[in-house]
Design an enzyme around this catalytic site. Structure first.
Site, PDB file in Angstrom:
ATOM      1  N   LEU A 146      10.725   7.083   3.720  1.00  0.00           N
ATOM      2  CA  LEU A 146      10.138   5.932   3.498  1.00  0.00           C
ATOM      3  C   LEU A 146      11.012   5.301   2.467  1.00  0.00           C
ATOM      4  O   LEU A 146      11.235   5.856   1.324  1.00  0.00           O
ATOM      5  CB  LEU A 146       8.632   5.786   3.092  1.00  0.00           C
ATOM      6  CG  LEU A 146       7.485   6.450   4.170  1.00  0.00           C
ATOM      7  CD1 LEU A 146       6.230   6.391   3.410  1.00  0.00           C
ATOM      8  CD2 LEU A 146       7.645   5.346   5.035  1.00  0.00           C
ATOM      9  N   ASP A 147      11.267   3.862   2.398  1.00  0.00           N
ATOM     10  CA  ASP A 147      11.906   3.245   1.425  1.00  0.00           C
ATOM     11  C   ASP A 147      11.102   3.421   0.193  1.00  0.00           C
ATOM     12  O   ASP A 147       9.784   3.589   0.150  1.00  0.00           O
ATOM     13  CB  ASP A 147      12.087   1.774   1.711  1.00  0.00           C
ATOM     14  CG  ASP A 147      12.944   1.461   3.043  1.00  0.00           C
ATOM     15  OD1 ASP A 147      13.724   2.460   3.356  1.00  0.00           O
ATOM     16  OD2 ASP A 147      12.881   0.364   3.603  1.00  0.00           O
ATOM     17  N   LYS A 148      11.930   3.234  -1.036  1.00  0.00           N
ATOM     18  CA  LYS A 148      11.082   3.237  -2.218  1.00  0.00           C
ATOM     19  C   LYS A 148       9.916   2.174  -2.374  1.00  0.00           C
ATOM     20  O   LYS A 148       8.933   2.654  -3.073  1.00  0.00           O
ATOM     21  CB  LYS A 148      12.273   2.976  -3.266  1.00  0.00           C
ATOM     22  CG  LYS A 148      11.820   3.291  -4.819  1.00  0.00           C
ATOM     23  CD  LYS A 148      12.979   2.946  -5.726  1.00  0.00           C
ATOM     24  CE  LYS A 148      12.436   2.931  -7.249  1.00  0.00           C
ATOM     25  NZ  LYS A 148      13.343   2.714  -8.295  1.00  0.00           N
ATOM     26  N   THR A 150       8.161   0.890  -0.073  1.00  0.00           N
ATOM     27  CA  THR A 150       7.185   1.150   1.126  1.00  0.00           C
ATOM     28  C   THR A 150       6.020   2.145   0.744  1.00  0.00           C
ATOM     29  O   THR A 150       6.870   3.116   0.316  1.00  0.00           O
ATOM     30  CB  THR A 150       8.061   1.464   2.456  1.00  0.00           C
ATOM     31  OG1 THR A 150       8.974   0.454   2.873  1.00  0.00           O
ATOM     32  CG2 THR A 150       7.030   1.574   3.550  1.00  0.00           C
TER      33      THR A 150
END
Length: 378
Positions: A146-148, A150
């Site tokens: 997951l993106d930082k 998100t």
């Protein structure tokens, strides 16, 4: 590890079922190099159930692997295991949603990176030792990202075998991931599919993606509008069908409705006026995936504080959605269905090429039947 001067025999465990022989060595006897494994296989010194084996042979649970003496290469001293602080252990415990025999499911908070990198020292991967039981040797491992910024459901495999199992489900797209997002403005079409190929944006050092219809990789996202706040904002469910970097963020921005708080792709238009948080509002709400333990793993993650506060402030009710996966596309036609469709198309085409049929009898028309002047024989 000292060089072994005795023949060793190992039994293939369930977690190693289907793994290649060379990968088995890398996993269990990493001090033995690939060159040595290849040489032993070539000279018949490695045996699997008594027979010769090649490095790329697949192993099966219960098989016996005979490993000859020696082969232990000198190697660097392993780095000492980092001791986690009490605060880090508490952080790890707070994130944990579910623990099974094969998996750990956590609710990743926004702002915490999934993995380390340049100047990134606090990340999920660095906290995974906190989930190891006393005497447990296999370290949990990440199987997706997951993106930082998100938040939401993140799956971690507890064993090498379950990691391979889950990775296959993610790459095969059988795993269902449903995200919640708040976006600026309201899409005209309430439910649909965004298909826009993505590529790394030149000059961004690979840190930013953009839509590239010529050289991009295929990217596909289903979306559905759950609720709206006038024309100001919308609450979307997003279901990625491919797994490109920043896919949901780029697709929403390309649709003209950037995710609230995503200045990277929406610029200044990605922020709502008033007291709505400037943090990104993208949350992995639910994950449904097959489990190696049998059945399905179905997990939902609670919203982070800023997202929940924005929902309440705008007037969205969390109970309006249970993050159900969107309907699947119709399956591709079978060969027989394609043939039938082609026959029908040909039939319709032949009909369209015929002239208008003449009516029987009537003015100006000749009656079908025997030629005129020819009577019945007496």
């Amino acid at each position: 590890m000292k060089t072994s001067d005795e023949v060793r025999t190992f039994t293939v465990e369930a977690d190693d079922d289907g793994i290649r022989l060379d990968r088995w060595f890398k996993r269990h006897l990493p001090q033995i190099g690939f060159g040595t494994v290849s040489k032993w296989a070539r000279t018949g010194q490695i045996r699997v159930d008594g027979g010769r084996a090649k490095p790329d042979d697949r192993l099966e649970q219960g098989q016996q692997i005979r490993v000859p003496p020696g082969g232990d290469a000198p190697h660097k001293k392993a780095k000492p295991k980092r001791e986690l602080t009490n605060a880090e252990r508490e952080q790890a415990e707070e994130m944990l949603i579910k623990r099974t025999k094969s998996a750990l499911v956590i609710n990743k908070p926004p702002g915490l990176a999934t993995q380390g990198g340049t100047n990134t020292h606090n990340h999920v991967d660095g906290l995974l030792d906190a989930y190891m039981d006393e005497g447990e040797e296999q370290r949990p491992r990440l199987v997706h990202r997951l993106d930082k910024d998100t938040s939401g459901v993140l799956l971690v495999a507890r064993t090498p075998g379950s990691a391979a199992f889950f990775s296959k489900r993610f790459s095969g797209r059988s795993a269902k991931k449903i995200y919640w997002a708040l976006v600026v403005g309201v899409p005209d079409i309430k439910e649909g599919v965004i298909e826009a190929p993505l590529a790394k944006q030149p000059g961004s050092g690979g840190e930013k993606m953009h839509v590239d219809h010529e050289g991009g990789q295929p990217a596909k996202t289903k979306y559905r509008v759950v609720d709206t706040a006038g024309k100001k904002a919308a609450w979307l469910e997003l279901q990625p069908l491919t797994g490109r970097t920043h896919q949901l963020r780029v697709h929403c921005a390309a649709m003209g409705h950037p995710i609230v708080g995503d200045g990277k792709y929406g610029g200044k238009d990605a922020f709502l006026t008033g007291s709505v948080s400037r943090k990104m509002h993208l949350h992995a709400r639910r994950l449904i995936i097959d489990s190696p333990d049998g059945g399905k793993l179905d997990v939902t993650a609670e919203l982070p504080e800023h997202f929940a506060a924005s929902m309440e402030q705008i007037g969205f009710d969390e109970n309006a959605s249970d993050a159900t996966p969107m309907r699947d596309d119709p399956p591709p036609a079978t060969r027989e269905e394609k043939k039938q469709k082609a026959r029908q198309h040909a039939k319709n085409y032949r009909k369209s090429q015929r002239g208008p049929r003449r009516a029987r009898g009537g003015a100006g028309g000749k009656r079908k039947g025997r030629p005129a002047g020819r009577g019945k024989k007496k």
